[in-house]
Design a protein around this motif. Structure first.
Motif, PDB file in Angstrom:
ATOM      1  N   GLU A   1       0.818  -1.217   0.000  1.00  0.00           N
ATOM      2  CA  GLU A   1       0.000   0.000   0.000  1.00  0.00           C
ATOM      3  C   GLU A   1       0.854   1.271   0.000  1.00  0.00           C
ATOM      4  OE1 GLU A   1      -3.074   2.146   3.030  1.00  0.00           O
ATOM      5  OE2 GLU A   1      -3.250  -0.028   2.819  1.00  0.00           O
ATOM      6  N   PHE A   2       1.929   1.292   0.802  1.00  0.00           N
ATOM      7  CA  PHE A   2       2.821   2.442   0.857  1.00  0.00           C
ATOM      8  C   PHE A   2       3.475   2.678  -0.505  1.00  0.00           C
ATOM      9  CE2 PHE A   2       7.212   3.934   1.393  1.00  0.00           C
ATOM     10  CZ  PHE A   2       6.976   5.173   1.955  1.00  0.00           C
ATOM     11  N   CYS A   3       3.964   1.623  -1.121  1.00  0.00           N
ATOM     12  CA  CYS A   3       4.690   1.737  -2.388  1.00  0.00           C
ATOM     13  C   CYS A   3       3.780   2.071  -3.566  1.00  0.00           C
ATOM     14  CB  CYS A   3       5.460   0.457  -2.668  1.00  0.00           C
ATOM     15  SG  CYS A   3       6.729   0.116  -1.431  1.00  0.00           S
ATOM     16  N   GLU A   4       2.520   1.666  -3.491  1.00  0.00           N
ATOM     17  CA  GLU A   4       1.580   1.940  -4.575  1.00  0.00           C
ATOM     18  C   GLU A   4       1.486   3.434  -4.882  1.00  0.00           C
ATOM     19  OE1 GLU A   4      -0.450  -0.096  -6.674  1.00  0.00           O
ATOM     20  OE2 GLU A   4       1.035  -1.544  -5.990  1.00  0.00           O
ATOM     21  N   LYS A   5       1.667   4.257  -3.871  1.00  0.00           N
ATOM     22  CA  LYS A   5       1.608   5.710  -4.041  1.00  0.00           C
ATOM     23  C   LYS A   5       2.660   6.196  -5.042  1.00  0.00           C
ATOM     24  CE  LYS A   5       2.195   9.910  -1.245  1.00  0.00           C
ATOM     25  NZ  LYS A   5       2.400  10.423   0.108  1.00  0.00           N
ATOM     26  N   TYR A   6       3.777   5.489  -5.150  1.00  0.00           N
ATOM     27  CA  TYR A   6       4.914   5.938  -5.963  1.00  0.00           C
ATOM     28  C   TYR A   6       5.101   5.145  -7.256  1.00  0.00           C
ATOM     29  CZ  TYR A   6       5.954   8.229  -1.565  1.00  0.00           C
ATOM     30  OH  TYR A   6       5.869   8.993  -0.433  1.00  0.00           O
ATOM     31  N   LYS A   7       4.214   4.195  -7.540  1.00  0.00           N
ATOM     32  CA  LYS A   7       4.448   3.271  -8.655  1.00  0.00           C
ATOM     33  C   LYS A   7       4.511   3.932 -10.026  1.00  0.00           C
ATOM     34  CE  LYS A   7      -0.302   1.825  -9.465  1.00  0.00           C
ATOM     35  NZ  LYS A   7      -1.228   0.707  -9.369  1.00  0.00           N
TER      36      LYS A   7
END
Length: 160
Positions: A48-54
């Motif tokens: 979820e955290f990384c999805e913001k930067y994908k």
């Protein structure tokens, strides 16, 4: 008196920058800019955290240096067999010239061993330390880490 510092409340917006490749450093009008290519690693998919930067492929860290006299770059070696290491302190201007030259050499070899590790901040004394993992031979010594010690009031993380 007891006071608590809540680590999670100090949100540094460096997102997925850990282990991402540095491709350029610039310095104009007292603003130091470190530019990184970014991507999600396979183990970050669905996080979820990384999805913001994908969808971002670059991040630029911009620091307006308040007093260059209190700014420097520390090149550090790994520990040797005697549990000792070496540190070489150089000016930010010297570091920028050396780093960009080395990054260009590494691009020719299709590798880039210069990566973002962490950022540490101390707002009370207006200091930020950006820690980079590097591979760099300077004056006959192999350095593996660099700490950029910066006197600044603010840091921008610009995601593209």
């Amino acid at each position: 008196m007891t006071e608590k510092y809540i680590m999670s409340e100090n949100n540094i917006p460096d997102g997925i920058l850990h282990d991402q490749d540095l491709y350029n450093i610039s310095y104009h009008d007292n603003v130091l800019t470190l530019s990184f290519e970014t991507h999600l690693f396979s183990d970050q998919n669905g996080n979820e955290f990384c999805e913001k930067y994908k969808n971002f492929t670059k991040c630029h860290i911009k620091c307006k240096l308040e007093d260059e006299y209190f700014c420097n770059a520390e090149l550090k070696t790994s520990f040797n067999r005697k549990n000792m290491y070496r540190v070489k302190s150089i000016s930010i201007a010297e570091f920028i010239n050396l780093a960009n030259s080395e990054i260009e050499k590494q691009k020719e070899n299709k590798c880039n061993p210069w990566e973002y590790l962490n950022i540490f901040v101390s707002p009370d004394i207006r200091q930020a330390v950006i820690e980079l993992s590097i591979y760099f031979k300077y004056e006959g010594v192999n350095y593996s880490m660099c700490n950029l010690e910066l006197n600044t009031n603010e840091i921008e993380f610009i995601w593209e």
